[in-house]
Design a protein around this motif. Structure first.
Motif, PDB file in Angstrom:
ATOM      1  N   VAL A 193      -2.918  -8.048   5.286  1.00  0.00           N
ATOM      2  CA  VAL A 193      -4.213  -8.552   4.827  1.00  0.00           C
ATOM      3  C   VAL A 193      -4.682  -7.871   3.540  1.00  0.00           C
ATOM      4  N   LEU A 194      -4.408  -6.594   3.390  1.00  0.00           N
ATOM      5  CA  LEU A 194      -4.921  -5.845   2.240  1.00  0.00           C
ATOM      6  C   LEU A 194      -4.620  -6.489   0.882  1.00  0.00           C
ATOM      7  N   PRO A 195      -3.398  -6.950   0.619  1.00  0.00           N
ATOM      8  CA  PRO A 195      -3.141  -7.561  -0.694  1.00  0.00           C
ATOM      9  C   PRO A 195      -3.947  -8.836  -0.946  1.00  0.00           C
ATOM     10  N   PHE A 196      -4.345  -9.520   0.119  1.00  0.00           N
ATOM     11  CA  PHE A 196      -5.168 -10.719  -0.071  1.00  0.00           C
ATOM     12  C   PHE A 196      -6.592 -10.341  -0.466  1.00  0.00           C
ATOM     13  N   ALA A 197      -7.027  -9.158  -0.059  1.00  0.00           N
ATOM     14  CA  ALA A 197      -8.341  -8.662  -0.466  1.00  0.00           C
ATOM     15  C   ALA A 197      -8.291  -8.192  -1.919  1.00  0.00           C
ATOM     16  N   ASP A 198      -7.237  -7.456  -2.267  1.00  0.00           N
ATOM     17  CA  ASP A 198      -7.056  -6.956  -3.635  1.00  0.00           C
ATOM     18  C   ASP A 198      -5.603  -6.500  -3.759  1.00  0.00           C
ATOM     19  N   LYS A 199      -4.884  -7.070  -4.699  1.00  0.00           N
ATOM     20  CA  LYS A 199      -3.461  -6.734  -4.838  1.00  0.00           C
ATOM     21  C   LYS A 199      -3.234  -5.273  -5.198  1.00  0.00           C
ATOM     22  N   ASP A 200      -4.249  -4.610  -5.740  1.00  0.00           N
ATOM     23  CA  ASP A 200      -4.107  -3.184  -6.025  1.00  0.00           C
ATOM     24  C   ASP A 200      -4.047  -2.349  -4.745  1.00  0.00           C
ATOM     25  N   LEU A 201      -4.299  -2.980  -3.588  1.00  0.00           N
ATOM     26  CA  LEU A 201      -4.209  -2.288  -2.299  1.00  0.00           C
ATOM     27  C   LEU A 201      -2.812  -2.374  -1.681  1.00  0.00           C
ATOM     28  N   ILE A 202      -1.869  -2.979  -2.404  1.00  0.00           N
ATOM     29  CA  ILE A 202      -0.495  -3.081  -1.891  1.00  0.00           C
ATOM     30  C   ILE A 202       0.072  -1.717  -1.510  1.00  0.00           C
ATOM     31  N   PRO A 203      -0.105  -0.656  -2.324  1.00  0.00           N
ATOM     32  CA  PRO A 203       0.437   0.651  -1.912  1.00  0.00           C
ATOM     33  C   PRO A 203      -0.183   1.170  -0.616  1.00  0.00           C
ATOM     34  N   VAL A 204      -1.479   0.944  -0.429  1.00  0.00           N
ATOM     35  CA  VAL A 204      -2.142   1.384   0.809  1.00  0.00           C
ATOM     36  C   VAL A 204      -1.553   0.632   1.996  1.00  0.00           C
ATOM     37  N   GLY A 205      -1.404  -0.677   1.852  1.00  0.00           N
ATOM     38  CA  GLY A 205      -0.800  -1.473   2.917  1.00  0.00           C
ATOM     39  C   GLY A 205       0.616  -1.027   3.226  1.00  0.00           C
ATOM     40  N   ALA A 206       1.366  -0.665   2.187  1.00  0.00           N
ATOM     41  CA  ALA A 206       2.748  -0.206   2.390  1.00  0.00           C
ATOM     42  C   ALA A 206       2.797   1.065   3.218  1.00  0.00           C
ATOM     43  N   VAL A 207       1.805   1.937   3.048  1.00  0.00           N
ATOM     44  CA  VAL A 207       1.748   3.157   3.858  1.00  0.00           C
ATOM     45  C   VAL A 207       1.500   2.789   5.327  1.00  0.00           C
ATOM     46  N   PHE A 208       0.591   1.847   5.580  1.00  0.00           N
ATOM     47  CA  PHE A 208       0.360   1.382   6.958  1.00  0.00           C
ATOM     48  C   PHE A 208       1.649   0.784   7.532  1.00  0.00           C
ATOM     49  N   LEU A 209       2.365   0.024   6.718  1.00  0.00           N
ATOM     50  CA  LEU A 209       3.619  -0.575   7.186  1.00  0.00           C
ATOM     51  C   LEU A 209       4.646   0.501   7.507  1.00  0.00           C
ATOM     52  N   LEU A 210       4.745   1.492   6.657  1.00  0.00           N
ATOM     53  CA  LEU A 210       5.687   2.591   6.901  1.00  0.00           C
ATOM     54  C   LEU A 210       5.367   3.295   8.219  1.00  0.00           C
ATOM     55  N   ILE A 211       4.086   3.581   8.448  1.00  0.00           N
ATOM     56  CA  ILE A 211       3.679   4.230   9.708  1.00  0.00           C
ATOM     57  C   ILE A 211       4.055   3.354  10.902  1.00  0.00           C
ATOM     58  N   SER A 212       3.858   2.041  10.775  1.00  0.00           N
ATOM     59  CA  SER A 212       4.178   1.152  11.896  1.00  0.00           C
ATOM     60  C   SER A 212       5.676   0.985  12.095  1.00  0.00           C
ATOM     61  N   PHE A 213       6.456   1.165  11.036  1.00  0.00           N
ATOM     62  CA  PHE A 213       7.900   0.961  11.134  1.00  0.00           C
ATOM     63  C   PHE A 213       8.672   2.210  11.573  1.00  0.00           C
ATOM     64  N   LEU A 248       5.882  -0.023  -1.501  1.00  0.00           N
ATOM     65  CA  LEU A 248       4.988   0.980  -2.081  1.00  0.00           C
ATOM     66  C   LEU A 248       5.301   1.167  -3.569  1.00  0.00           C
ATOM     67  N   ALA A 249       6.582   1.285  -3.899  1.00  0.00           N
ATOM     68  CA  ALA A 249       6.987   1.435  -5.302  1.00  0.00           C
ATOM     69  C   ALA A 249       6.531   0.234  -6.127  1.00  0.00           C
ATOM     70  N   TYR A 250       6.734  -0.962  -5.586  1.00  0.00           N
ATOM     71  CA  TYR A 250       6.294  -2.172  -6.287  1.00  0.00           C
ATOM     72  C   TYR A 250       4.793  -2.129  -6.544  1.00  0.00           C
ATOM     73  N   GLY A 251       4.019  -1.764  -5.527  1.00  0.00           N
ATOM     74  CA  GLY A 251       2.573  -1.725  -5.670  1.00  0.00           C
ATOM     75  C   GLY A 251       2.115  -0.728  -6.719  1.00  0.00           C
ATOM     76  N   VAL A 252       2.720   0.442  -6.722  1.00  0.00           N
ATOM     77  CA  VAL A 252       2.349   1.482  -7.702  1.00  0.00           C
ATOM     78  C   VAL A 252       2.751   1.039  -9.109  1.00  0.00           C
ATOM     79  N   ILE A 253       3.968   0.521  -9.254  1.00  0.00           N
ATOM     80  CA  ILE A 253       4.434   0.056 -10.565  1.00  0.00           C
ATOM     81  C   ILE A 253       3.548  -1.084 -11.060  1.00  0.00           C
ATOM     82  N   ARG A 254       3.136  -1.962 -10.162  1.00  0.00           N
ATOM     83  CA  ARG A 254       2.259  -3.075 -10.534  1.00  0.00           C
ATOM     84  C   ARG A 254       0.937  -2.559 -11.097  1.00  0.00           C
ATOM     85  N   ILE A 255       0.374  -1.544 -10.444  1.00  0.00           N
ATOM     86  CA  ILE A 255      -0.883  -0.958 -10.938  1.00  0.00           C
ATOM     87  C   ILE A 255      -0.668  -0.340 -12.314  1.00  0.00           C
ATOM     88  N   LEU A 256       0.412   0.420 -12.466  1.00  0.00           N
ATOM     89  CA  LEU A 256       0.701   1.051 -13.757  1.00  0.00           C
ATOM     90  C   LEU A 256       0.920   0.009 -14.847  1.00  0.00           C
TER      91      LEU A 256
END
Length: 195
Positions: free
Chosen positions: A156-176, A15-23
């Motif tokens: 799958v989300l980052p393959f659609a748009d890498k700016d969705l990495i933080p959203v995917g990370a939240v799904f991963l956190l919920i699953s983990f 999630l941090a990586y995704g947010v920093i990447r967007i910034l």
């Protein structure tokens, strides 16, 4: 780091990586600089935690051949991604600007075998190994059936748009989170048995 913490920390680092990447991209280009370096270091830390996670998931899945192959494949993918992100860091340190990074990346990717081993082939083993392990855990009822769906969405989300990495990370956190609880329970049981 214990397994329970790894299951929580890895998605948070992604999630941090995704947010920093967007910034980092707000000025129209990504890297080089502090954001580029910090984001990549966060993802590298997540990858290192995923090694522990994959082997814990293998234990939770029963240590059978399929879970072992999945963990090995996932770990091989991690090695490829570590090489990729390591190259990214070195290029970021060596280049004076974004255009200079492009020139250096082209040189690296022109080396025979690098593209398939570090960019276009082996890294996918990380994603396949992770999904395979979670599906196995669902099959043996160690996690709910929706857990592989959440992991798949994350993958799958980052393959659609890498700016969705933080959203995917939240799904991963919920699953983990349930896996973190189970990892803690499997850690506690042997200590109780020995007491």
């Amino acid at each position: 780091m214990n397994s329970r913490t790894a299951f929580i920390a890895a998605p948070l680092l992604v999630l941090a990586y995704g947010v920093i990447r967007i910034l980092d991209g707000l000025d129209g280009s990504r890297g080089p600089g502090l954001a580029w370096t910090t984001g990549h270091l966060a993802f590298i830390a997540a990858l290192l935690l995923f090694v522990q996670i994959f082997w814990q998931m293998r234990r939770m899945a029963g240590r059978n051949v399929l879970s072992t192959v999945s963990a090995v494949a996932g770990t091989a993918g991690i090695v490829a991604l570590l090489a990729q992100f390591g190259i990214d860091l070195v290029v970021g340190f060596m280049a004076a600007d974004h255009a200079g990074m492009g020139v250096l990346f082209d040189r690296v990717q022109d080396v025979p075998g690098v593209s398939i081993a570090v960019y276009d082939g082996a890294p996918f083993l990380f994603y396949l190994g992770q999904l395979a392990l979670v599906v196995q855990l669902a099959a043996v009822r160690r996690v709910r059936m929706w857990t592989p769906v959440l992991v798949l969405i994350d993958l799958v989300l980052p393959f659609a748009d890498k700016d969705l990495i933080p959203v995917g990370a939240v799904f991963l956190l919920i699953s983990f989170v349930p896996l973190a609880r189970q990892a803690a329970a499997t850690t506690v049981r042997p200590a109780v048995a020995l007491a």
